[in-house]
Motif scaffolding. Structure first.
Motif, PDB file in Angstrom:
ATOM      1  N   LYS A 229       0.836  -1.201   0.000  1.00 53.39           N
ATOM      2  CA  LYS A 229       0.000   0.000   0.000  1.00 53.39           C
ATOM      3  C   LYS A 229       0.872   1.253   0.000  1.00 53.39           C
ATOM      4  O   LYS A 229       0.610   2.212  -0.730  1.00 53.39           O
ATOM      5  CB  LYS A 229      -0.924   0.005   1.211  1.00 53.39           C
ATOM      6  CG  LYS A 229      -1.843   1.189   1.260  1.00 53.39           C
ATOM      7  CD  LYS A 229      -2.763   1.132   2.458  1.00 53.39           C
ATOM      8  CE  LYS A 229      -3.670   2.346   2.497  1.00 53.39           C
ATOM      9  NZ  LYS A 229      -4.529   2.342   3.680  1.00 53.39           N
ATOM     10  N   GLN A 230       1.928   1.243   0.807  1.00 53.76           N
ATOM     11  CA  GLN A 230       2.844   2.378   0.846  1.00 53.76           C
ATOM     12  C   GLN A 230       3.517   2.580  -0.503  1.00 53.76           C
ATOM     13  O   GLN A 230       3.659   3.714  -0.974  1.00 53.76           O
ATOM     14  CB  GLN A 230       3.910   2.179   1.930  1.00 53.76           C
ATOM     15  CG  GLN A 230       3.364   2.225   3.334  1.00 53.76           C
ATOM     16  CD  GLN A 230       4.381   1.797   4.374  1.00 53.76           C
ATOM     17  OE1 GLN A 230       5.377   1.146   4.053  1.00 53.76           O
ATOM     18  NE2 GLN A 230       4.126   2.144   5.617  1.00 53.76           N
ATOM     19  N   ARG A 231       3.931   1.484  -1.138  1.00 48.67           N
ATOM     20  CA  ARG A 231       4.560   1.570  -2.460  1.00 48.67           C
ATOM     21  C   ARG A 231       3.589   2.142  -3.481  1.00 48.67           C
ATOM     22  O   ARG A 231       3.954   2.982  -4.299  1.00 48.67           O
ATOM     23  CB  ARG A 231       5.016   0.186  -2.921  1.00 48.67           C
ATOM     24  CG  ARG A 231       6.185  -0.355  -2.155  1.00 48.67           C
ATOM     25  CD  ARG A 231       6.579  -1.742  -2.631  1.00 48.67           C
ATOM     26  NE  ARG A 231       6.904  -1.730  -4.042  1.00 48.67           N
ATOM     27  CZ  ARG A 231       6.410  -2.585  -4.938  1.00 48.67           C
ATOM     28  NH1 ARG A 231       5.590  -3.532  -4.578  1.00 48.67           N
ATOM     29  NH2 ARG A 231       6.758  -2.513  -6.204  1.00 48.67           N
ATOM     30  N   ARG A 232       2.341   1.667  -3.448  1.00 49.41           N
ATOM     31  CA  ARG A 232       1.330   2.130  -4.396  1.00 49.41           C
ATOM     32  C   ARG A 232       1.072   3.634  -4.220  1.00 49.41           C
ATOM     33  O   ARG A 232       0.996   4.377  -5.191  1.00 49.41           O
ATOM     34  CB  ARG A 232       0.042   1.334  -4.194  1.00 49.41           C
ATOM     35  CG  ARG A 232      -1.028   1.574  -5.210  1.00 49.41           C
ATOM     36  CD  ARG A 232      -2.201   0.609  -5.077  1.00 49.41           C
ATOM     37  NE  ARG A 232      -2.748   0.519  -3.730  1.00 49.41           N
ATOM     38  CZ  ARG A 232      -2.603  -0.535  -2.918  1.00 49.41           C
ATOM     39  NH1 ARG A 232      -1.946  -1.603  -3.320  1.00 49.41           N
ATOM     40  NH2 ARG A 232      -3.131  -0.554  -1.712  1.00 49.41           N
ATOM     41  N   GLU A 233       0.965   4.080  -2.966  1.00 44.61           N
ATOM     42  CA  GLU A 233       0.691   5.489  -2.697  1.00 44.61           C
ATOM     43  C   GLU A 233       1.847   6.400  -3.103  1.00 44.61           C
ATOM     44  O   GLU A 233       1.625   7.557  -3.445  1.00 44.61           O
ATOM     45  CB  GLU A 233       0.359   5.686  -1.225  1.00 44.61           C
ATOM     46  CG  GLU A 233      -0.990   5.113  -0.848  1.00 44.61           C
ATOM     47  CD  GLU A 233      -1.279   5.156   0.638  1.00 44.61           C
ATOM     48  OE1 GLU A 233      -0.360   5.473   1.433  1.00 44.61           O
ATOM     49  OE2 GLU A 233      -2.433   4.870   1.005  1.00 44.61           O
TER      50      GLU A 233
END
Length: 65
Positions: A40-44
């Motif tokens: 999720k952090q990577r996607r954001e």
């Protein structure tokens, strides 16, 4: 974790996994939850392949002369 992950994200993943095991949270699912959080952090932050493709989609194709 996917191949090609940055060392920073790899470190975050292992730290989260250890933290969950020590706290007794998400029993049996520590790896899954840690991976979901890091992904999720990577996607954001735009580090995923889908994000990279969409950034390139707006460019005009280069022409060979």
């Amino acid at each position: 974790m996917p191949k090609g992950i940055s060392p920073k994200r790899e470190r975050e993943y292992t730290e989260l996994e250890r933290k969950f095991e020590q706290e007794g949270r998400y029993k049996g699912r520590e790896e899954e939850v840690a991976a979901r959080i890091v992904n999720k952090q990577r996607r954001e932050s735009g580090e995923t392949k889908g994000q990279q493709r969409s950034k390139r989609a707006g460019r005009a194709p280069q022409r060979a002369h």
